[in-house]
Design a protein around this motif. Structure first.
Motif, short mmCIF file in Angstrom:
data_model
loop_
_atom_site.label_atom_id
_atom_site.label_comp_id
_atom_site.label_asym_id
_atom_site.label_seq_id
_atom_site.Cartn_x
_atom_site.Cartn_y
_atom_site.Cartn_z
N ASN A 1 32.66 39.65 38.99
CA ASN A 1 32.10 40.51 40.02
C ASN A 1 32.00 41.94 39.49
OD1 ASN A 1 34.66 41.83 40.43
ND2 ASN A 1 35.29 40.10 41.69
N LYS A 2 31.42 42.82 40.29
CA LYS A 2 31.18 44.19 39.82
C LYS A 2 32.32 45.14 40.16
CE LYS A 2 26.28 43.39 40.64
NZ LYS A 2 25.14 43.67 41.52
N SER A 3 33.32 44.63 40.86
CA SER A 3 34.40 45.50 41.32
C SER A 3 35.24 46.00 40.15
CB SER A 3 35.29 44.74 42.29
OG SER A 3 36.44 45.50 42.62
N THR A 4 35.58 47.28 40.22
CA THR A 4 36.50 47.86 39.24
C THR A 4 37.73 48.44 39.94
OG1 THR A 4 35.35 50.00 39.32
CG2 THR A 4 34.61 48.41 37.67
N ALA A 5 37.88 48.12 41.24
CA ALA A 5 38.97 48.72 42.02
C ALA A 5 40.33 48.17 41.62
CB ALA A 5 38.73 48.47 43.51
N SER A 6 40.38 46.92 41.17
CA SER A 6 41.67 46.30 40.85
C SER A 6 41.90 46.28 39.35
CB SER A 6 41.72 44.87 41.39
OG SER A 6 42.92 44.23 40.99
N GLU A 7 43.15 46.46 38.98
CA GLU A 7 43.53 46.36 37.57
C GLU A 7 43.94 44.94 37.21
OE1 GLU A 7 43.35 48.85 35.35
OE2 GLU A 7 42.51 50.15 36.90
N LYS A 8 43.91 44.00 38.17
CA LYS A 8 44.29 42.62 37.92
C LYS A 8 43.06 41.80 37.54
CE LYS A 8 48.72 42.73 39.01
NZ LYS A 8 49.80 42.37 38.04
N ALA A 9 43.17 41.11 36.40
CA ALA A 9 42.03 40.35 35.90
C ALA A 9 41.62 39.23 36.85
CB ALA A 9 42.36 39.78 34.52
N VAL A 10 42.59 38.63 37.55
CA VAL A 10 42.27 37.49 38.42
C VAL A 10 41.33 37.87 39.56
CG1 VAL A 10 44.36 36.18 37.92
CG2 VAL A 10 44.37 37.86 39.78
N TYR A 11 41.29 39.16 39.91
CA TYR A 11 40.43 39.60 41.00
C TYR A 11 39.01 39.93 40.54
CZ TYR A 11 44.81 39.95 43.57
OH TYR A 11 46.02 39.66 44.16
N ARG A 12 38.76 39.78 39.24
CA ARG A 12 37.43 40.10 38.71
C ARG A 12 36.51 38.88 38.69
NH1 ARG A 12 36.05 43.90 35.57
NH2 ARG A 12 34.05 43.12 36.38
N SER B 1 39.93 31.64 45.60
CA SER B 1 40.32 30.23 45.54
C SER B 1 39.86 29.56 44.24
CB SER B 1 39.75 29.47 46.75
OG SER B 1 40.32 29.93 47.94
N PHE B 2 38.80 30.07 43.61
CA PHE B 2 38.38 29.51 42.32
C PHE B 2 39.51 29.64 41.31
CE2 PHE B 2 34.03 30.25 43.98
CZ PHE B 2 33.48 29.01 43.70
N VAL B 3 40.06 30.85 41.19
CA VAL B 3 41.14 31.08 40.23
C VAL B 3 42.41 30.38 40.69
CG1 VAL B 3 42.51 32.83 39.02
CG2 VAL B 3 40.13 33.29 39.61
N ALA B 4 42.66 30.36 41.99
CA ALA B 4 43.87 29.72 42.52
C ALA B 4 43.88 28.22 42.21
CB ALA B 4 43.98 29.95 44.02
N ALA B 5 42.72 27.58 42.31
CA ALA B 5 42.65 26.13 42.07
C ALA B 5 42.74 25.78 40.60
CB ALA B 5 41.36 25.57 42.66
N ALA B 6 42.28 26.67 39.74
CA ALA B 6 42.28 26.40 38.29
C ALA B 6 43.69 26.51 37.73
CB ALA B 6 41.35 27.37 37.57
N ARG B 7 44.03 25.60 36.83
CA ARG B 7 45.33 25.67 36.15
C ARG B 7 45.26 26.56 34.93
NH1 ARG B 7 48.55 25.45 39.58
NH2 ARG B 7 46.67 26.26 40.57
N ALA B 8 44.06 26.82 34.44
CA ALA B 8 43.87 27.75 33.34
C ALA B 8 42.57 28.50 33.56
CB ALA B 8 43.83 27.02 32.00
N CYS B 9 42.59 29.80 33.33
CA CYS B 9 41.39 30.62 33.45
C CYS B 9 41.31 31.54 32.24
CB CYS B 9 41.42 31.43 34.74
SG CYS B 9 39.96 32.49 34.97
#
Length: 477
Positions: free
Chosen positions: A320-331, A337-345
């Motif tokens: 996504n285009k967001s730069t507000a978060s420093e956490k990679a999982v939020y990008r 839920s896509f990242v939550a369901a994946a066992r590896a990203c």
């Protein structure tokens, strides 16, 4: 509960019709005419042909109603288990639901009778309350907890497609901005699996297997085949799922309603090791990828299928285009839920320290099952992906942080614009329209023009003015 249990019973019988010989069940247990008819057809096919599975095509034909074919196909979607124990439990739930319906009907009849007489006596009310108590008892029986002691579960080792990076029997993701080589990466992984080549970070070979490809963005003849051949793949082991045909009409594969077809493909390909879905957003149908509940509802049965079949399923997604978060999982684009369901990203980024902006980094964004996985560097050289021999020490959150964003965004825009202008001069309005649809900021394109040596031309005046961009001689070569 009743409708879900009935669907589970019918869906299981499609794959395991022999269960009819083990459990006492008949069509009277089902609540709708359609479910009764489906059960009757399954029973007839089993008694007549004794097949290992009930062919969906045969079932659809015998229903003699095309509008119901999707319903029959969806009966098998989302099943967590085909075990006889689970099937028996569902049959018992259906049986209790039938008892519930009978008591409800009797209660309704009793109430109508007493209301009609106008003055129900004490004994009448007692009868009604007894029926209500019976109703509550049956209803609670249909909501039994599913319990299992850990002592009854045999521990199993984690199996890997790519050791410590891509697990078998799980859903994984590869994410990154457009044009960074995610599809090249998938083709390289598929090639290694198809030939049993060494993994780039290990002195260990991949287990040889077939690979299923769902690709919505690249042409098969001019891109996928060419890249796979350059990567040294065994092309006979790479299979493309191009779509679904129904009554002569073709459509795109849909993860929401076509999992039974995907499971059939897996069963028909015994050595299938991995499935690549590039990008996963192209196969969601009408699902809203930003709604957690909808995404979880789709990915749960997909993950269950991966586990049942012991196949690695790798989805590709954009950022996504967001730069507000420093956490990679939020990008990652869409619902968390896509990242939550994946066992590896795994994330693919341009190395901002590379002056040529050609070096890519494969960084771990989320790894539930891995043990301290490292990042890897790679480049795309002569149409194929080549890894560096040494691992890279970089944190995913650092790699995706907003401090790097402007530099990376310019690099992505530069690669994108160079590819667009390779075809010759382009109208600026068309460039900006395409850039917007693909998530490339137009303001950034203007910033990289000088670096690319873009030649800007204007023709006409006022409403007839037309502006074009084209590459300079050095970049065009």
């Amino acid at each position: 509960m009743s409708s879900e249990s009935e669907r589970a019973v019918l869906g299981t019988l499609i794959f395991k019709p022999n269960y009819l010989d083990s459990v006492d069940i008949d069509e009277s247990l089902f609540s709708t005419p359609l479910n009764k008819k489906v059960f009757s057809l399954i029973s007839t096919i089993w008694e007549t042909d004794r097949p290992e599975e009930i062919p969906l095509a045969v079932l659809n034909d015998r229903l003699m109603d095309g509008t119901r074919s999707d319903y029959v196909g969806n009966l098998t979607t989302g099943l967590q288990s085909y075990s006889l124990d689970r099937f028996t439990q569902c049959v018992n739930e259906v049986r209790r639901a039938k008892e519930l319906r009978l008591i409800a009907a009797a209660l309704d009849k009793e109430l109508r009778l007493e209301v009609k007489t106008g003055n129900p006596d004490h004994e009448a009310w007692e009868r009604i309350f007894r029926k209500i108590d019976a109703l509550r008892t049956i209803e609670s029986k249909g909501s039994d907890p599913v319990l299992r002691r850990l002592s009854e579960i045999d521990p199993q080792p984690i199996l890997w497609a790519w050791p410590n990076r891509i697990p078998r029997g799980k859903l994984s993701l590869i994410v990154g901005d457009p044009g960074l080589g995610k599809s090249f990466l998938c083709v390289d992984l598929a090639a290694r699996i198809s030939t049993g080549r060494m993994w780039p970070d290990l002195s260990e070979r991949s287990a040889i297997g077939s690979v299923l490809l769902l690709t919505a963005e690249d042409g098969l003849a001019d891109t996928v085949v060419v890249r796979a051949a350059a990567a040294g793949a065994d092309l006979s082991k790479l299979i493309v799922l191009e779509g679904i045909t129904k009554k002569g009409e073709a459509r795109t594969f849909n993860l929401g309603k076509d999992l039974p077809i995907l499971e059939r493909v897996i069963k028909d390909t015994p050595d299938l090791s991995a499935i690549f879905i590039d990008p996963i957003s192209a196969y969601l149908g009408d699902l809203d990828s930003h709604k957690n509940a909808e995404v979880r509802g789709l990915l749960a049965p997909l993950s269950a299928l991966a586990e049942r079949a012991n196949v690695s399923i790798i989805g590709v997604s954009h950022l996504n285009k967001s730069t507000a978060s420093e956490k990679a999982v939020y990008r990652v684009m869409g619902s968390l839920s896509f990242v939550a369901a994946a066992r590896a990203c795994w994330g693919v980024i341009i190395d901002p320290e590379d002056p040529d902006q050609e070096r890519r980094l494969l960084v771990p964004v989320k790894t539930n099952l891995s043990v301290k996985p490292t990042s890897l560097g790679f480049r795309i050289i002569d149409g194929r992906l080549e890894y560096e021999s040494q691992p890279v020490r970089i944190d995913a959150n650092e790699a995706f942080s907003s401090k790097r964003e402007d530099r990376e965004q310019r690099s992505v825009a530069e690669s994108w614009l160079r590819e667009i202008l390779q075809a010759g001069p382009q109208d600026v309005k068309d460039i900006m329209k395409q850039a917007k649809s693909e998530g490339v900021p137009g303001s950034t394109l203007y910033k990289v023009c000088d670096r690319l040596g873009v030649i800007k031309r204007r023709q006409g005046f006022g409403q007839f003015k037309n502006s074009t961009w084209e590459l300079g001689m050095r970049e065009a070569q």
